[in-house]
Scaffold this motif. Structure first.
Motif, PDB file in Angstrom:
ATOM      1  N   GLU B 102       1.109  -1.215  -0.144  1.00  0.00           N
ATOM      2  CA  GLU B 102       0.159   0.021   0.044  1.00  0.00           C
ATOM      3  C   GLU B 102       0.857   1.298  -0.063  1.00  0.00           C
ATOM      4  O   GLU B 102       0.657   2.153  -0.718  1.00  0.00           O
ATOM      5  CB  GLU B 102      -1.245  -0.001   1.222  1.00  0.00           C
ATOM      6  CG  GLU B 102      -2.014  -0.876   1.144  1.00  0.00           C
ATOM      7  CD  GLU B 102      -2.844  -0.947  -0.253  1.00  0.00           C
ATOM      8  OE1 GLU B 102      -3.151   0.233  -0.542  1.00  0.00           O
ATOM      9  OE2 GLU B 102      -3.353  -1.810  -0.779  1.00  0.00           O
ATOM     10  N   LYS B 105       2.107   1.767  -3.318  1.00  0.00           N
ATOM     11  CA  LYS B 105       1.033   2.409  -3.964  1.00  0.00           C
ATOM     12  C   LYS B 105       1.037   3.797  -3.958  1.00  0.00           C
ATOM     13  O   LYS B 105       1.015   4.688  -5.195  1.00  0.00           O
ATOM     14  CB  LYS B 105      -0.293   1.715  -3.850  1.00  0.00           C
ATOM     15  CG  LYS B 105      -1.418   2.432  -4.643  1.00  0.00           C
ATOM     16  CD  LYS B 105      -2.849   1.447  -4.178  1.00  0.00           C
ATOM     17  CE  LYS B 105      -3.915   2.714  -4.365  1.00  0.00           C
ATOM     18  NZ  LYS B 105      -4.522   2.299  -5.838  1.00  0.00           N
ATOM     19  N   HIS B 131       1.612  -1.393 -10.130  1.00  0.00           N
ATOM     20  CA  HIS B 131       2.122  -0.043  -9.901  1.00  0.00           C
ATOM     21  C   HIS B 131       3.167   0.477 -11.161  1.00  0.00           C
ATOM     22  O   HIS B 131       3.024   1.351 -11.643  1.00  0.00           O
ATOM     23  CB  HIS B 131       2.900   0.112  -8.651  1.00  0.00           C
ATOM     24  CG  HIS B 131       2.076  -0.291  -7.442  1.00  0.00           C
ATOM     25  ND1 HIS B 131       2.680  -0.817  -6.356  1.00  0.00           N
ATOM     26  CD2 HIS B 131       0.787  -0.165  -7.231  1.00  0.00           C
ATOM     27  CE1 HIS B 131       1.724  -0.851  -5.727  1.00  0.00           C
ATOM     28  NE2 HIS B 131       0.507  -0.483  -6.262  1.00  0.00           N
TER      29      HIS B 131
END
Lengths: 341, 341
Positions: B102, B105, B131
DNA sequence: ACGCTTTCAGTTATCGGTAACATAAAAATA
DNA sequence: TATTTTTATGTTACCGATAACTGAAAGCGT
């Protein structure tokens, strides 16, 4: 590249409306907001910060000028700073000066041209004030980290070199050492001066000798295999009664270099010579705690200095400059040994 | 803030002329050039890169997304990348993902909004392809470093995990070990898989057993004191004939965690258990080379990947993607010991 | 000395956003 | 219902640099 105009066209509104949705400013009807948000999602739009910064006059980017991120101390500093930056919505531009004043100069210019909002810097030496002033001229506040500089007026986050130094030397004295040498960093760096001060005062206080050659300057930069060799050789070839039984290395890198030289001369630590220094030698300490050190809270250094910087940026009421001095923790481990009288 | 217009006014020319002087483009009379340069110097003008990037569509900034700069391996990578960046006129935006998908990200989005020209990334796991694709959508080329990802088509700079792994296990076998355990990283990371492949194949080739529980996954992220404890405990409580006499730790952090656990169980290295791993445990190796490792050229990883990235940016003729695999150096040191038959 | 090319410098428009102002529509008030 | 106020959206100009175009001055050949 998808822009705010593309979103505007797709959502059949004006670019300004899109801007307002993005920034949550002004009044927007719910239906409009949803139209715009839909368009943003569909086109995968992400605002262009360069364009933003042109009007807002801030880049949400901070400069981090360290001497060498390869040193675990600074790696932790960077980590702390970066974590805090993420938390507060800033980006980090990284620079390593290698203790080189000229590199520091070009990185200073780089930070100015990048229009960073602020800088955290570990100055290479006292001359660095020039660079800080240059940044100030361009309205870029600077927080000094680990070292300060004569004449500097702004915020800084330092370790307590003086106190740590006194405690390390005190510990050596407690262990019965009388001949204690200091392999210091360059004297144009504040930490070196403070550590020397602590060292000299503690010896004097205990009526211990400071023979010539006991204090030497080691250039941080020379991480070559045998950087400390001539220094250590000189120390160890002193007359028996003057030969140091303990060496205070000003920081972790110096300690490593010193211990290498001792190895090469077939001298053992701590049996023949005890060693203390500032900063942990990670990650060894996790599994084989060896060095007696004054450990500094490196991550905190990074976090606090970033915090200070951000507070100064977002809080123009801050007039007074702030200075924190974080105390080190003394860890007594295996690199020091009691000696009999 | 002093702009190109201030210079223009001071030098009594148009802003365009100033721009030409700065960029050394077009024809400028010597006298004019000198007037402008004088004004630039006097006002201490430095161009606003944000404004520049708006027209030029490039920021001269590259993103460096690593997992944790506190790991000496990545510190060296960063150092190499940064040095090369400086050399080629680029800036570095630093990000640490902590192996957290995360975070990766959000850093990816950060890089896009900062409009970096390219990204160097150590992906957290195979999902990271998302990504990379997101970056590609925004025309940001990405070089993968240390780990690759299934389905990735671009440039990458890797170590030879398979070969290094074979050599490490081979070394243990040469030393007479028959029960060799692997404490691996997560299997959704390419290096872990490759290292496991090398491990399994080498054991099979030598008709050695791979008992259940010999292979375990360790989460890089848990740098807590006793992360490897349950794993090591399980290994060491196997029946005498199955109990491993050697442990292959997938990387340096895992090795440290393993050795900590062994210490806690009063087991000695290498007397009771031999240990090998990937990556140096610096800076110990400088003064007390202890770990037998497959050392990877970390600085080169950084330099080469940056080089590749810049070449791709400045050389749009580059169609083919490039993949380098750098071989590790095996250093046999004190963490491994021969055992009698 | 005249026209033609080259050199040098200025003007205008634009990059992608947003501040400041303007205006239309809706809601509140008289 | 007319008027004021509030809400919602659009228009224009600008941030600091530069690309593309335009125009003036200087060089140059015959």
């Amino acid at each position: 590249m998808v822009t705010i105009y593309d979103i505007a066209k797709k959502a059949k509104v004006s670019p300004m409306t899109v801007s307002r949705v993005i920034n949550n400013s002004g009044n927007i009807r719910v239906a409009t907001r949803e139209k715009v948000e839909k368009a943003i999602k569909e086109l995968g739009y992400i605002p262009n910060e360069a364009a933003r910064s042109l009007t807002s006059n801030q880049t949400k980017t901070l400069g981090l000028i360290l001497t060498d991120i390869t040193n675990p101390f600074f790696a932790k500093v960077a980590r702390g700073a970066e974590a805090k930056a993420m938390e507060t919505g800033y980006r980090i531009l990284l620079a390593n000066t290698d203790e080189d004043f000229e590199k520091e100069k070009s990185y200073t210019d780089m930070m100015i041209s990048a229009r960073v909002d602020g800088v955290i810097m570990t100055p290479t030496n006292d001359e660095s004030l020039k660079h800080v002033e240059r940044l100030n001229q361009h309205n870029i506040p600077t927080v000094l980290l680990d070292r300060t500089v004569e004449g500097f007026e702004g915020d800084c986050v330092l370790g307590d070199s003086y106190k740590g130094s006194r405690e390390l030397v005190r510990h050596l004295i407690d262990y019965g050492h009388k001949n204690i040498a200091l392999v210091n960093g360059p004297r144009n760096i504040s930490t070196s001066r403070e550590r020397e001060r602590g060292y000299v005062e503690t010896l004097k206080l205990n009526d211990l000798p400071i023979h010539e050659n006991y204090i030497s300057e080691f250039d941080f930069r020379s991480m070559e295999p045998h950087a400390a060799h001539s220094i250590v050789e000189k120390l160890m070839s002193l007359d028996e009664d003057k030969r140091p039984t303990a060496i205070f290395a000003s920081n972790n890198f110096i300690a490593i270099s010193v211990i290498q030289s001792l190895r090469q001369m077939n001298l053992r630590v701590p049996e023949d010579v005890s060693i203390v220094c500032f900063d942990e030698i990670e990650p060894v300490e996790y599994f084989d705690p060896f060095f007696t050190v004054a450990a500094q809270p490196a991550t905190e250094f990074g976090k606090i200095s970033l915090q200070y910087l951000v507070e100064r940026l977002e809080n123009d009421g801050l007039e007074q400059s702030r200075k924190v001095i974080l105390p080190p923790d003394i860890h007594i481990r295996k690199s020091t040994q009691r000696i009999e009288e």
